[in-house]
Design an enzyme around this catalytic site. Structure first.
Site, PDB file in Angstrom:
ATOM      1  N   TYR A  53      -2.830  -1.294   9.729  1.00 24.10           N
ATOM      2  CA  TYR A  53      -2.730  -1.544   8.275  1.00 24.10           C
ATOM      3  C   TYR A  53      -1.641  -0.967   7.836  1.00 24.10           C
ATOM      4  O   TYR A  53      -0.675  -1.667   7.158  1.00 24.10           O
ATOM      5  CB  TYR A  53      -3.876  -0.883   7.643  1.00 24.10           C
ATOM      6  N   SER A 109       0.633  -1.163  -0.118  1.00 22.92           N
ATOM      7  CA  SER A 109       0.177  -0.014   0.056  1.00 22.92           C
ATOM      8  C   SER A 109       0.859   1.338  -0.067  1.00 22.92           C
ATOM      9  O   SER A 109       1.766   1.324   0.689  1.00 22.92           O
ATOM     10  CB  SER A 109      -0.900   0.081   1.375  1.00 22.92           C
TER      11      SER A 109
HETATM   12  P1  NAP Z   1     -11.133  -5.370  -2.040  1.00 24.36           P
HETATM   13  O1  NAP Z   1     -11.872  -5.074  -3.212  1.00 24.36           O
HETATM   14  O2  NAP Z   1     -11.971  -5.511  -0.546  1.00 24.36           O
HETATM   15  O3  NAP Z   1     -10.374  -6.844  -2.343  1.00 24.36           O
HETATM   16  C1  NAP Z   1      -9.671  -7.653  -1.297  1.00 24.36           C
HETATM   17  C2  NAP Z   1     -10.270  -9.021  -1.553  1.00 24.36           C
HETATM   18  O4  NAP Z   1      -9.512  -9.743  -0.367  1.00 24.36           O
HETATM   19  C3  NAP Z   1     -11.520  -9.199  -1.157  1.00 24.36           C
HETATM   20  O5  NAP Z   1     -12.224 -10.312  -2.043  1.00 24.36           O
HETATM   21  C4  NAP Z   1     -11.752  -9.938   0.073  1.00 24.36           C
HETATM   22  O6  NAP Z   1     -12.889 -11.087   0.446  1.00 24.36           O
HETATM   23  C5  NAP Z   1     -10.385 -10.732   0.368  1.00 24.36           C
HETATM   24  N1  NAP Z   1      -9.998 -11.129   1.711  1.00 24.36           N
HETATM   25  C6  NAP Z   1      -9.892 -10.140   2.727  1.00 24.36           C
HETATM   26  N2  NAP Z   1      -9.329 -10.842   3.879  1.00 24.36           N
HETATM   27  C7  NAP Z   1      -8.937 -12.175   3.458  1.00 24.36           C
HETATM   28  C8  NAP Z   1      -8.520 -13.333   3.920  1.00 24.36           C
HETATM   29  N3  NAP Z   1      -8.234 -13.293   5.229  1.00 24.36           N
HETATM   30  N4  NAP Z   1      -8.290 -14.603   2.952  1.00 24.36           N
HETATM   31  C9  NAP Z   1      -8.404 -14.341   1.722  1.00 24.36           C
HETATM   32  N5  NAP Z   1      -9.156 -13.394   1.106  1.00 24.36           N
HETATM   33  C10 NAP Z   1      -9.443 -12.446   1.799  1.00 24.36           C
HETATM   34  O7  NAP Z   1      -9.998  -4.497  -1.882  1.00 24.36           O
HETATM   35  P2  NAP Z   1      -8.857  -3.995  -3.047  1.00 24.36           P
HETATM   36  O8  NAP Z   1      -9.110  -2.462  -2.876  1.00 24.36           O
HETATM   37  O9  NAP Z   1      -9.009  -4.726  -4.216  1.00 24.36           O
HETATM   38  O10 NAP Z   1      -7.602  -4.342  -2.206  1.00 24.36           O
HETATM   39  C11 NAP Z   1      -6.632  -5.454  -2.803  1.00 24.36           C
HETATM   40  C12 NAP Z   1      -5.143  -5.396  -2.206  1.00 24.36           C
HETATM   41  O11 NAP Z   1      -4.752  -3.924  -2.611  1.00 24.36           O
HETATM   42  C13 NAP Z   1      -5.206  -5.322  -0.680  1.00 24.36           C
HETATM   43  O12 NAP Z   1      -4.346  -5.949  -0.259  1.00 24.36           O
HETATM   44  C14 NAP Z   1      -5.441  -3.912  -0.386  1.00 24.36           C
HETATM   45  O13 NAP Z   1      -4.799  -3.738   0.975  1.00 24.36           O
HETATM   46  C15 NAP Z   1      -4.319  -3.334  -1.092  1.00 24.36           C
HETATM   47  N6  NAP Z   1      -4.716  -1.739  -1.562  1.00 24.36           N
HETATM   48  C16 NAP Z   1      -5.657  -1.275  -2.119  1.00 24.36           C
HETATM   49  C17 NAP Z   1      -5.824   0.146  -2.389  1.00 24.36           C
HETATM   50  C18 NAP Z   1      -6.952   1.044  -2.852  1.00 24.36           C
HETATM   51  O14 NAP Z   1      -6.706   2.083  -3.057  1.00 24.36           O
HETATM   52  N7  NAP Z   1      -8.223   0.104  -3.257  1.00 24.36           N
HETATM   53  C19 NAP Z   1      -4.826   0.985  -1.744  1.00 24.36           C
HETATM   54  C20 NAP Z   1      -3.700   0.453  -1.092  1.00 24.36           C
HETATM   55  C21 NAP Z   1      -3.545  -0.992  -1.082  1.00 24.36           C
HETATM   56  P3  NAP Z   1     -13.977 -10.190   1.295  1.00 24.36           P
HETATM   57  O15 NAP Z   1     -14.532  -9.161   0.388  1.00 24.36           O
HETATM   58  O16 NAP Z   1     -15.180 -11.321   1.275  1.00 24.36           O
HETATM   59  O17 NAP Z   1     -13.699  -9.630   2.525  1.00 24.36           O
END
Ligand code: NAP
Length: 235
Positions: free
Chosen positions: A138, A125
């Site tokens: 986080y 992140s």
């Molecule tokens: P997202 O749409 O919430 O996708 C995250 C996925 O991970 C969801 O399908 C979630 O399942 C799954 N997950 C959560 N806990 C889990 C576990 N214990 N075991 C297996 N799967 C799990 O979020 P995203 O924005 O795409 O995030 C993807 C990655 O990018 C994450 O690591 C996040 O921290 C990082 N990130 C995102 C942003 C941003 O701006 N979006 C910025 C910085 C970093 P559920 O939905 O069923 O909980």
């Protein structure tokens, strides 16, 4: 080169876009998620549970062959004042975002070591670079993922395995929109776009494009790197 790729968190947002991109690039892709998407080769596994990961990977290996590419995209955010973060919550956020990477990397490494080739990309992140108030758990976990990435790159470079991190900044996913709805972003997505040098919100496909490059054969001399994909917000 067609290889088997595993994407954690592949049912939503960034992980979903990465799995679609790697499939389009010709890889055999399996996803691991809490709630699988229902698509072919989507497996249910909590990344904090080693038994579930091992069981899912056994099916992946049986159906698609040994794993050559791992993208750790599963993650959960958290917003609380530091003084209000209970230790259980602290541990859960570290468990999903950091320990999940530990488990998944350890679980796929034997395949890569056997092949003498592997690609690992950890989605960390941009908040690990900038810091972010009310997200101490986080940010701590994601900063540790960046450090882990560098350590693994040194340890497994001689075995033909590259390990890099992509810290996204401000990507339009369900995670971001949930935070906006709960008024946890310090403004709307539109407000943030005005503060972003390239003047748009990031798309999951932006992260997928960086991953597609890092897992390619031609990225073989790139390891231990933290490749920011953030529209210029955290340079
Ligand atoms: P997202 O749409 O919430 O996708 C995250 C996925 O991970 C969801 O399908 C979630 O399942 C799954 N997950 C959560 N806990 C889990 C576990 N214990 N075991 C297996 N799967 C799990 O979020 P995203 O924005 O795409 O995030 C993807 C990655 O990018 C994450 O690591 C996040 O921290 C990082 N990130 C995102 C942003 C941003 O701006 N979006 C910025 C910085 C970093 P559920 O939905 O069923 O909980």
């Amino acid at each position: 080169m067609t290889t088997t790729a595993v994407v954690t968190g592949g049912a939503s947002g960034i992980g979903l876009a990465i799995s679609e991109r790697l499939r389009a690039d010709g890889h055999r892709v399996a996803t691991l998620d809490l709630n699988p998407s229902g698509e072919a080769h989507s497996y249910k596994a909590d990344v904090t549970d080693r038994d579930q990961i091992d069981a899912a990977l056994a099916e992946v290996r049986a159906n698609l062959g040994p794993v050559a590419i791992l993208v750790n995209a599963a993650g959960m955010d958290g917003f609380k004042r530091f003084t209000e973060i209970g230790f259980d919550r602290w541990q859960r956020v570290i468990d999903v975002n950091l320990n999940g990477v530990f488990h998944c990397v350890q679980a796929v490494l034997p395949d890569m070591l056997e092949a003498g080739w592997g690609r690992i990309v950890n989605i960390s992140s941009s908040s690990a670079q900038s810091g972010q108030q009310y997200m101490a758990h986080y940010v701590a976990a994601k900063a540790a993922v960046n450090g882990l990435t560098k350590a693994l790159a040194l340890e497994f470079g001689p075995a033909g395995i590259t390990v890099n991190a992509v810290p996204p900044g401000f990507i339009d996913t369900p995670m971001l929109r949930r935070a906006e709805e709960r008024e946890l972003l310090g403004g709307t997505v539109e407000d943030h776009i005005r503060r972003t040098p390239v003047r748009r919100v990031g798309r999951p496909e932006d992260i997928a494009a960086a991953c597609a490059f890092l897992v390619s054969e031609e990225a073989g001399y790139i390891t231990g790197q933290i490749l920011g994909v953030n529209g210029g917000r955290n340079t």
